[in-house]
Design a protein around this motif. Structure first.
Motif, PDB file in Angstrom:
ATOM      1  N   THR A  78       0.874  -1.380  -0.156  1.00  0.00           N
ATOM      2  CA  THR A  78       0.153   0.224  -0.114  1.00  0.00           C
ATOM      3  C   THR A  78       0.917   1.422  -0.097  1.00  0.00           C
ATOM      4  N   LEU A  79       1.862   1.328   0.711  1.00  0.00           N
ATOM      5  CA  LEU A  79       2.614   2.566   0.892  1.00  0.00           C
ATOM      6  C   LEU A  79       3.332   3.055  -0.663  1.00  0.00           C
ATOM      7  N   ARG A  82       0.530   4.409  -2.623  1.00  0.00           N
ATOM      8  CA  ARG A  82       0.097   5.752  -1.890  1.00  0.00           C
ATOM      9  C   ARG A  82       1.075   6.718  -2.413  1.00  0.00           C
ATOM     10  N   GLU A  83       2.285   6.442  -2.534  1.00  0.00           N
ATOM     11  CA  GLU A  83       3.434   7.633  -2.829  1.00  0.00           C
ATOM     12  C   GLU A  83       3.024   8.187  -4.387  1.00  0.00           C
ATOM     13  N   ASN A  86      -3.346   9.501  -6.460  1.00  0.00           N
ATOM     14  CA  ASN A  86      -4.069  10.580  -5.628  1.00  0.00           C
ATOM     15  C   ASN A  86      -5.837  10.160  -5.940  1.00  0.00           C
ATOM     16  N   PHE A 111       1.550  16.089   3.417  1.00  0.00           N
ATOM     17  CA  PHE A 111       1.304  14.726   3.593  1.00  0.00           C
ATOM     18  C   PHE A 111       2.165  13.706   2.596  1.00  0.00           C
ATOM     19  N   TYR A 112       2.536  14.627   1.506  1.00  0.00           N
ATOM     20  CA  TYR A 112       3.319  13.758   0.374  1.00  0.00           C
ATOM     21  C   TYR A 112       4.684  14.412   0.407  1.00  0.00           C
ATOM     22  N   GLY A 113       4.982  15.362   1.457  1.00  0.00           N
ATOM     23  CA  GLY A 113       6.354  15.569   1.753  1.00  0.00           C
ATOM     24  C   GLY A 113       7.009  16.537   0.697  1.00  0.00           C
TER      25      GLY A 113
ATOM     26  N   ILE C   7      11.017  11.894   6.881  1.00  0.00           N
ATOM     27  CA  ILE C   7      10.873  13.244   6.675  1.00  0.00           C
ATOM     28  C   ILE C   7       9.477  13.736   6.370  1.00  0.00           C
ATOM     29  N   ARG C   8       8.916  12.784   5.457  1.00  0.00           N
ATOM     30  CA  ARG C   8       7.383  13.041   4.928  1.00  0.00           C
ATOM     31  C   ARG C   8       6.670  12.895   6.200  1.00  0.00           C
ATOM     32  N   LYS C  11       6.805  16.188   8.458  1.00  0.00           N
ATOM     33  CA  LYS C  11       6.064  17.273   7.659  1.00  0.00           C
ATOM     34  C   LYS C  11       4.572  16.981   7.927  1.00  0.00           C
ATOM     35  N   ALA C  12       4.407  15.770   7.813  1.00  0.00           N
ATOM     36  CA  ALA C  12       2.722  15.377   7.925  1.00  0.00           C
ATOM     37  C   ALA C  12       2.394  15.867   9.427  1.00  0.00           C
ATOM     38  N   LEU C  97      -4.908   7.312   2.289  1.00  0.00           N
ATOM     39  CA  LEU C  97      -4.508   7.528   0.800  1.00  0.00           C
ATOM     40  C   LEU C  97      -3.143   7.969   0.770  1.00  0.00           C
ATOM     41  N   SER C  98      -2.796   8.820   1.853  1.00  0.00           N
ATOM     42  CA  SER C  98      -1.366   9.476   1.755  1.00  0.00           C
ATOM     43  C   SER C  98      -0.407   8.610   2.204  1.00  0.00           C
ATOM     44  N   PRO C  99       0.963   8.663   1.560  1.00  0.00           N
ATOM     45  CA  PRO C  99       2.008   7.916   1.800  1.00  0.00           C
ATOM     46  C   PRO C  99       2.623   8.163   3.510  1.00  0.00           C
ATOM     47  N   ILE C 100       1.831   8.221   4.310  1.00  0.00           N
ATOM     48  CA  ILE C 100       2.238   8.601   5.727  1.00  0.00           C
ATOM     49  C   ILE C 100       1.516   7.776   6.660  1.00  0.00           C
TER      50      ILE C 100
END
Lengths: 324, 282, 272
Positions: A78-79, A82-83, A86, A111-113, C7-8, C11-12, C97-100
């Motif tokens: 999943t990670l 998700r990167e 959207n 959330f996406y850095g 880091i992501r 930031k989150a 959904l977000s990669p965090i």
């Protein structure tokens, strides 16, 4: 998985447990979405479109089968998915009313850095494209539906996703804004090679305009999958007519002989529009006589090319109501 | 008769809705536990505080404390319940606008919703008093003809709860969801000023007198007088129950007139400013 | 877990804390609602002690309890229930959904909420002190700070664990927060020393507030030690253990609950 494929499903199924029994929302779905294409999912409410999108966006687990996005398994990777993806839904109210448009967008970008400087640059760029620069410092609780949806779309593309899922993105929007959204989608796709969009909609003209290929889904099953032109060719042997009729208000058209399929739509001033298919064009006069003998006065008629709606009716076997 | 029938009909529908919202989220047993846990806990806090300081010596203060706490529950729950209905139905369920444009009067609608809270609170209050009777040796020494005064005082005092509830509901029509904490915290004001857990004259000067002008103060102390023979606020000590009842009725009337006007004014302003269906949650 | 991922998530945390901080600066109603009016409840309990003839330290116990209740309410309503409310508004699915990690979202919420909560707690303490003319006896400042921060760490860890449980329990979440509010005030000895609850105090020590409050009382008031439940050092040890346990459980349950929610399809159904 082949690099040219963004999304792949293999016998994908999803069951929901209800109070009484189960609901099979998806049944053996097999689709391949190519990189660089806009792939449409067309179907009425309850068809399974949103369920499929939720599985592909890792919000929901499949009950059976497999699904891969950019080569990654939706269940276990999943990670990585998700990167790179959207999602934007129609009628979305996500965000915080106390924050301004710019602030909400910045928050989601974190959330996406995305580095703040870059995020601000991109936000300003998209605000301008969508004509929201004057509302950038407006609290989102004050936005109209259309403005809110524009902001949602910016949120969805800010992370520069490789695959963008649009779940009825123009739902409830006025004609002008819907048009703006569709234009932007086309431009965005052309901007960078390899971007993919999976679009669900029940606006037929939208699917026809935007999609490279469309899958027609109903009751959790894919009934047809082809380009819009390819789908319309299914009806190449069918002759389509559209007639406008005047009638007394108590009259209802319950049957129409010599036709293979027909639909009735009420129009203004008590008139009705009847669309029908016939196989033998010689029978058209008999049809007009039938209508006249049953109290319907012919106002106008025309022969027409099959539309996606016709294809839908042909395939699914029922009328597609756009306000469903 | 038509008006009364409509009022009862509207009231019945909104009461049914309120009851379902309060109770339908879980099974009856869990609902009972939930309904009792909060009020019993707050009652026990007071009881423990009392017992620690009095070193277990039970005297005439404990029954007053228990009755005061049991009745204060009504104030907190009905007030909050009615006021929160506006926020909940507007922001969460998004149904307030549909109720507003229907023939149902907002007045009746809120009364029905408040009554659902009232009934649920009755269970808790009753349990607190029974607990005090069984485990803490709280004994009632009611006045003669208490069986006449008790229902009348209960009824008149209960009316004051709804009147105050309308006031906060009216405020909530005009403010955002964040401002609803005003309503939540207002229960603290009533706890402080109505003599529920200590006599109002514990406060010096002006503060000690403010409570006299709040109907709940008269109600709580009047109920103490009826059930225990006497209240604990010095202002009411030598006052007859009839006089207290008259005071309560007069205060109810005055508050009703002011708050009724305020409530309608709030509705009018809310409509003017387009706040009936405002969403401040997202 | 690579550098980019870390880091992501950092930031989150900042991103999610932002709305909380902004809300405190834009909606000033919280100053009245969260500081002035709740003080009234604390004053009510303090006045009850005064009426009953309690010593000044007991008034101090009530005031300190009221101040710390601010954190419990923040944990219950702004953390434990928060993911449920995020689901209602449609934000939750965007977070997932977000990669965090969801832990970052919750941490951001708690840090952001800390501002208003700390101000509320401080205001309650200061005003309560002025009204009741409390006397403090600062026994050991190092232990005091340790107890305070460990209490918060353990409390918010508990809050994160509850958040994941609420996620799957759905509509009941609001009622659960209601349910936990007053009973926790009782069993944690918020307004009276927990020592008087006897053996119940051992069980309620699982709530960080119980031992935290007890420790703070022992370190701030003369009579604190007399009415203390356990020694301060043992309470510090308990808080450390609770911090670690709740943090680990929070991570475990967040992952587990996300999986179950994805399996049962409840992440995006508004009314469930």
């Amino acid at each position: 998985m082949d690099d040219s494929i963004s999304i792949k499903t293999e016998n994908l199924g999803r069951i929901y447990k209800k109070e009484r029994g189960v609901l099979e929302a998806l049944k053996n779905i097999n689709i391949n979405v190519n990189r660089g294409e806009i792939f449409g999912l067309l179907g009425p409410n309850g068809a399974g479109k949103t369920t499929l999108i939720k599985i592909l966006t890792t919000l929901l687990l499949p009950s059976s089968g497999k699904a891969y996005v950019l080569g990654y398994d939706v269940e276990t990777e999943t990670l990585k998915i998700r990167e790179k993806i959207n999602m934007v839904s129609g009628g979305e109210w996500a965000g915080y009313g106390i924050l301004t448009v710019r602030e909400n967008l910045w928050m989601f970008s974190q959330f996406y850095g995305i580095p703040t400087k870059k995020a601000k640059r991109e936000i300003d760029k998209y605000l301008e494209i969508f004509g929201l620069e004057e509302d950038a410092n407006t609290k989102i609780s004050k936005l109209s539906t259309g403005m809110r949806q524009k902001m949602n779309i910016i949120r969805g593309i800010l992370s520069n996703p490789e695959v963008l899922f649009l779940d009825e993105p123009t739902l409830g929007l006025d004609v002008q804004i819907a048009r703006t959204v569709r234009s932007f989608i086309k431009v965005w796709m052309k901007e960078k090679e390899g971007r993919t969009i999976l679009l669900t909609t029940h606006y037929l003209n939208e699917a026809d305009e935007l999609c490279n290929r469309i899958a027609i889904i109903d009751n959790g099953e894919i009934h047809a999958l082809d380009t819009p032109q390819g789908l319309k060719k299914i009806l190449k042997n069918k002759i389509m007519y559209s007639v406008e009729l005047e009638r007394e208000s108590y009259l209802n058209l319950k049957e129409l002989p010599y036709t293979t399929k027909f639909t009735v739509n009420p129009l203004k001033d008590g008139k009705i529009e009847v669309k029908f298919q016939i196989q033998d064009e010689n029978k058209i006069v008999d049809i007009f006589n039938y209508l006249k003998n049953n109290g319907f006065n012919l106002v106008s008629f025309r022969k027409r090319e099959p539309t996606l709606e016709d294809v839908f009716i042909e395939i699914v076997g029922k009328e597609f109501k756009e306000d469903e | 008769m038509g008006i009364i029938k409509k009022f009862l009909n509207d009231f019945k529908s909104s009461f049914y809705l309120g009851w379902k919202i309060e109770s339908n989220w879980t099974d009856p047993l869990l609902f009972l536990i939930y309904s009792l846990a909060k009020p019993l806990s707050s009652a026990f806090i007071l009881i423990f505080m009392y017992m620690i300081i009095s070193q277990g010596q039970m005297n005439e203060m404990l029954p007053h404390l228990i009755i005061g706490n049991a009745l204060h529950l009504y104030t907190a729950n009905v007030l909050f319940g009615m006021a929160w209905t506006v926020i909940d139905d507007r922001e969460f369920y998004e149904t307030l606008k549909y109720v507003y444009i229907s023939p149902v009067s907002m007045f009746q609608f809120l009364a029905g919703r408040g009554f659902a809270k009232y009934l649920i609170t009755t269970i808790s209050s009753f349990i607190i008093i029974i607990f005090g009777f069984i485990f803490l040796n709280v004994r009632f020494t009611p006045i003669a003809s208490w069986y006449i005064y008790f229902p009348i005082f209960l009824f008149v005092g209960s009316i004051s709860l709804f009147i105050i509830g309308y006031f906060f509901a009216g405020i909530n029509f005009l403010i955002s969801r964040q401002g609803s904490f005003l309503t939540q915290s207002a229960a603290g004001v009533f706890l402080l000023l109505t003599g529920a857990i200590f006599p109002i004259d514990t406060f010096p000067g002006f503060l000690g007198k403010v409570g006299i002008y709040i109907p709940q103060t008269i109600w709580i102390d009047g109920m103490r007088k009826i059930l225990l023979g006497d209240g604990w606020n010095s202002f009411f000590i030598n006052m007859s129950i009839n006089r207290m009842l008259s005071m309560l009725i007069i205060e109810n009337i005055i508050y009703f007139i002011i708050i009724f006007l305020f409530f309608n004014f709030s509705l009018k302003i809310a409509r003017q400013r387009g706040l009936i269906d405002q969403r401040t949650m997202g | 877990m690579n550098k980019e991922y870390i880091i992501r998530n950092l930031k989150a945390i900042l991103g999610r804390a932002y709305p909380r901080v902004i809300a405190a600066n834009r909606e000033y109603s919280w100053i009245i609602a969260d500081i002035i009016l709740p003080l009234l409840s604390v004053i009510a309990y303090g006045t009850l002690y005064k009426f009953l003839g309690a010593s000044k330290d007991f008034l101090g116990f009530a005031v300190l309890g009221g101040a710390m209740s601010a954190f419990w309410l923040n944990v219950l309503w702004d953390m434990a229930s928060q993911l449920y409310w995020e689901k209602m508004s449609g934000n939750l699915q965007l977070y997932i959904l977000s990669p965090i990690s969801l832990v970052s979202i919750l941490l951001g919420m708690s840090i952001g909420g800390m501002l208003a909560t700390s101000l509320r707690a401080a205001a309650t303490l200061i005003v309560g002190t002025l009204i009741f003319k409390l006397d403090f006896s600062l026994i050991n400042i190092t232990q005091l700070l340790l107890v305070f921060f460990l209490t918060l760490a353990a409390l918010y860890g508990l809050g994160m664990m509850l958040a994941s449980l609420y996620l799957i329990w759905g509509r009941e979440a609001w009622h659960l927060s209601e349910f936990f509010q007053e009973p926790v005030y009782l069993v944690s000895g918020m307004y009276f020393p927990v020592k008087f609850l006897g053996k119940v105090g051992f069980f309620s020590s699982l709530i960080p507030l119980t031992v935290g409050l007890d420790g703070l009382r022992q370190l701030l008031f003369k009579e604190g030690a007399t009415f203390g439940f356990l020694s301060v050092n043992i309470e510090i040890l308990i808080l450390i253990i609770l911090t670690v346990i709740y943090a680990l459980l929070a991570i475990y349950y967040l992952k587990k609950m996300e999986y179950l929610a994805r399996k049962e399809g409840k992440l995006t159904i508004r009314w469930e």
